[in-house]
Each structure stands twice: as C-alpha cells, then as structure tokens.
Design a protein around this motif. Structure first.
Motif, PDB file in Angstrom:
ATOM      1  N   TRP A 278       6.478  58.719  46.458  1.00  0.00           N
ATOM      2  CA  TRP A 278       6.447  59.846  45.517  1.00  0.00           C
ATOM      3  C   TRP A 278       5.071  60.476  45.598  1.00  0.00           C
ATOM      4  N   GLN A 279       5.027  61.787  45.771  1.00  0.00           N
ATOM      5  CA  GLN A 279       3.740  62.476  45.735  1.00  0.00           C
ATOM      6  C   GLN A 279       3.836  63.610  44.732  1.00  0.00           C
ATOM      7  N   SER A 280       2.940  63.589  43.791  1.00  0.00           N
ATOM      8  CA  SER A 280       2.881  64.661  42.803  1.00  0.00           C
ATOM      9  C   SER A 280       2.273  65.875  43.479  1.00  0.00           C
ATOM     10  N   PRO A 281       2.909  67.057  43.355  1.00  0.00           N
ATOM     11  CA  PRO A 281       2.360  68.261  43.988  1.00  0.00           C
ATOM     12  C   PRO A 281       0.928  68.531  43.524  1.00  0.00           C
ATOM     13  N   ALA A 282       0.091  68.988  44.450  1.00  0.00           N
ATOM     14  CA  ALA A 282      -1.331  69.183  44.161  1.00  0.00           C
ATOM     15  C   ALA A 282      -1.582  70.218  43.072  1.00  0.00           C
ATOM     16  N   ALA A 283      -0.765  71.249  43.004  1.00  0.00           N
ATOM     17  CA  ALA A 283      -1.013  72.324  42.043  1.00  0.00           C
ATOM     18  C   ALA A 283      -0.373  72.068  40.678  1.00  0.00           C
ATOM     19  N   GLU A 284       0.373  70.992  40.564  1.00  0.00           N
ATOM     20  CA  GLU A 284       1.109  70.723  39.334  1.00  0.00           C
ATOM     21  C   GLU A 284       0.253  70.025  38.292  1.00  0.00           C
ATOM     22  N   LEU A 285       0.721  70.062  37.064  1.00  0.00           N
ATOM     23  CA  LEU A 285       0.118  69.289  35.992  1.00  0.00           C
ATOM     24  C   LEU A 285       0.527  67.834  36.147  1.00  0.00           C
ATOM     25  N   PRO A 286      -0.182  66.903  35.515  1.00  0.00           N
ATOM     26  CA  PRO A 286       0.190  65.488  35.639  1.00  0.00           C
ATOM     27  C   PRO A 286       1.642  65.242  35.224  1.00  0.00           C
ATOM     28  N   GLN A 287       2.249  64.273  35.865  1.00  0.00           N
ATOM     29  CA  GLN A 287       3.617  63.886  35.559  1.00  0.00           C
ATOM     30  C   GLN A 287       3.598  62.542  34.849  1.00  0.00           C
ATOM     31  N   SER A 288       4.445  62.402  33.861  1.00  0.00           N
ATOM     32  CA  SER A 288       4.554  61.149  33.133  1.00  0.00           C
ATOM     33  C   SER A 288       5.808  60.433  33.608  1.00  0.00           C
ATOM     34  N   LEU A 289       5.638  59.205  34.053  1.00  0.00           N
ATOM     35  CA  LEU A 289       6.753  58.393  34.525  1.00  0.00           C
ATOM     36  C   LEU A 289       6.986  57.303  33.489  1.00  0.00           C
ATOM     37  N   GLN A 290       8.213  57.201  32.969  1.00  0.00           N
ATOM     38  CA  GLN A 290       8.530  56.178  31.972  1.00  0.00           C
ATOM     39  C   GLN A 290       9.748  55.387  32.434  1.00  0.00           C
ATOM     40  N   VAL A 291       9.623  54.068  32.394  1.00  0.00           N
ATOM     41  CA  VAL A 291      10.731  53.193  32.774  1.00  0.00           C
ATOM     42  C   VAL A 291      11.697  53.116  31.594  1.00  0.00           C
ATOM     43  N   LEU A 292      12.956  53.426  31.852  1.00  0.00           N
ATOM     44  CA  LEU A 292      13.987  53.365  30.823  1.00  0.00           C
ATOM     45  C   LEU A 292      14.734  52.037  30.863  1.00  0.00           C
ATOM     46  N   GLN A 293      14.869  51.488  32.073  1.00  0.00           N
ATOM     47  CA  GLN A 293      15.624  50.240  32.236  1.00  0.00           C
ATOM     48  C   GLN A 293      15.143  49.539  33.497  1.00  0.00           C
ATOM     49  N   GLY A 294      14.949  48.242  33.425  1.00  0.00           N
ATOM     50  CA  GLY A 294      14.566  47.458  34.588  1.00  0.00           C
ATOM     51  C   GLY A 294      13.068  47.234  34.689  1.00  0.00           C
ATOM     52  N   LEU A 295      12.653  46.747  35.861  1.00  0.00           N
ATOM     53  CA  LEU A 295      11.256  46.439  36.153  1.00  0.00           C
ATOM     54  C   LEU A 295      10.846  47.243  37.374  1.00  0.00           C
ATOM     55  N   LEU A 296       9.798  48.057  37.249  1.00  0.00           N
ATOM     56  CA  LEU A 296       9.356  48.947  38.332  1.00  0.00           C
ATOM     57  C   LEU A 296       8.019  48.478  38.878  1.00  0.00           C
ATOM     58  N   TRP A 297       7.948  48.370  40.192  1.00  0.00           N
ATOM     59  CA  TRP A 297       6.690  48.105  40.871  1.00  0.00           C
ATOM     60  C   TRP A 297       6.135  49.445  41.303  1.00  0.00           C
ATOM     61  N   LEU A 298       4.861  49.687  41.035  1.00  0.00           N
ATOM     62  CA  LEU A 298       4.236  50.972  41.352  1.00  0.00           C
ATOM     63  C   LEU A 298       2.875  50.689  41.974  1.00  0.00           C
ATOM     64  N   THR A 299       2.620  51.291  43.121  1.00  0.00           N
ATOM     65  CA  THR A 299       1.296  51.175  43.725  1.00  0.00           C
ATOM     66  C   THR A 299       0.787  52.569  44.028  1.00  0.00           C
ATOM     67  N   VAL A 300      -0.482  52.790  43.750  1.00  0.00           N
ATOM     68  CA  VAL A 300      -1.123  54.086  43.945  1.00  0.00           C
ATOM     69  C   VAL A 300      -2.029  53.995  45.163  1.00  0.00           C
ATOM     70  N   GLU A 301      -1.893  54.970  46.050  1.00  0.00           N
ATOM     71  CA  GLU A 301      -2.726  54.990  47.247  1.00  0.00           C
ATOM     72  C   GLU A 301      -4.202  54.981  46.851  1.00  0.00           C
ATOM     73  N   GLY A 302      -4.948  54.058  47.455  1.00  0.00           N
ATOM     74  CA  GLY A 302      -6.376  53.971  47.205  1.00  0.00           C
ATOM     75  C   GLY A 302      -6.771  53.065  46.056  1.00  0.00           C
TER      76      GLY A 302
END
Length: 121
Positions: A17-41
């Motif tokens: 997933w890449q957030s577009p450079a010109a966009e405002l921040p995106q909020s990601l919320q887990v509704l169900q389950g367990l999410l693994w998330l890694t951020v480049e860098g």
C-alpha cells in the motif's frame, strides 16, 4: 466530510500500500482480525487488533499482512472538498452574485417597460 473505504484481506496474504504523495494522511483502522503492518524504513513492525488504528502519512509505503485469519479494515481520509470555513465566503459570493443578477433583471424589466410606455406616447 471524509472518504471511507472498507477492505478485506484474505488469510495469509500480504499486500503493498502506498499513500499518494499529494494526499492528506490516511487513517487505517482494523475492524476485525489481526493485521501485520510494516512501514518502509522503520525497523519495527506493527501488529494491530480490532479497534486499533494507524495513520499512513502521504507518500509512505507500507505492507499489510494477515496471520491465520483474514482481516477487515477501514481506510479513511479527508475528502477533497472545501472546509466549512472556506465554503461560507464562497457561498456568500454566490449569493451576492445571485442578488446582482436578480437586480439586473429587475432593472432591465423596468427599463423595457419605461421604453415601451415612452414609445406609445
């Protein structure tokens, strides 16, 4: 106003997933389950459970993955509209233009009637 999208990620899947450079921040919320998330860098991974959220900044590259079960998540961001503070002046300008047009039309009708009366004598 915000734009909200719901995603479901099947079990044992990883997506980029890449957030577009010109966009405002995106909020990601887990509704169900367990999410693994890694951020480049970033050296540490994030594990998000239902109800937990993470803000993806513009231009940030992340990988999202599931563990044993699938995940349902919501991604939201502010919509690309004017804020209420900037809408009011624009609306007022439009209202003033509306009154100007109405007054111009009224003046034209009065002038046309006057000219018609003068032409009749």
């Amino acid at each position: 106003m915000r734009e909200i999208r719901i995603f479901e990620l099947d079990r044992e899947r990883t997506v980029f997933w890449q957030s577009p450079a010109a966009e405002l921040p995106q909020s990601l919320q887990v509704l169900q389950g367990l999410l693994w998330l890694t951020v480049e860098g970033e050296p540490a991974d994030h594990w998000l459970r239902a109800g937990e959220s993470f803000e993806i900044r513009h231009g940030q590259r992340v990988w999202l993955g599931t563990w044993q079960d699938g995940v349902r998540l919501r991604v939201s961001q502010p919509a690309k509209t004017l804020s209420p503070l900037t809408e009011k002046p624009a609306r007022r300008v439009g209202e003033r233009l509306g009154w100007r047009i109405a007054l111009r039309d009224l003046a034209a009708r009065v002038a046309n009637r006057t000219m018609a009366r003068l032409a009749r004598g």
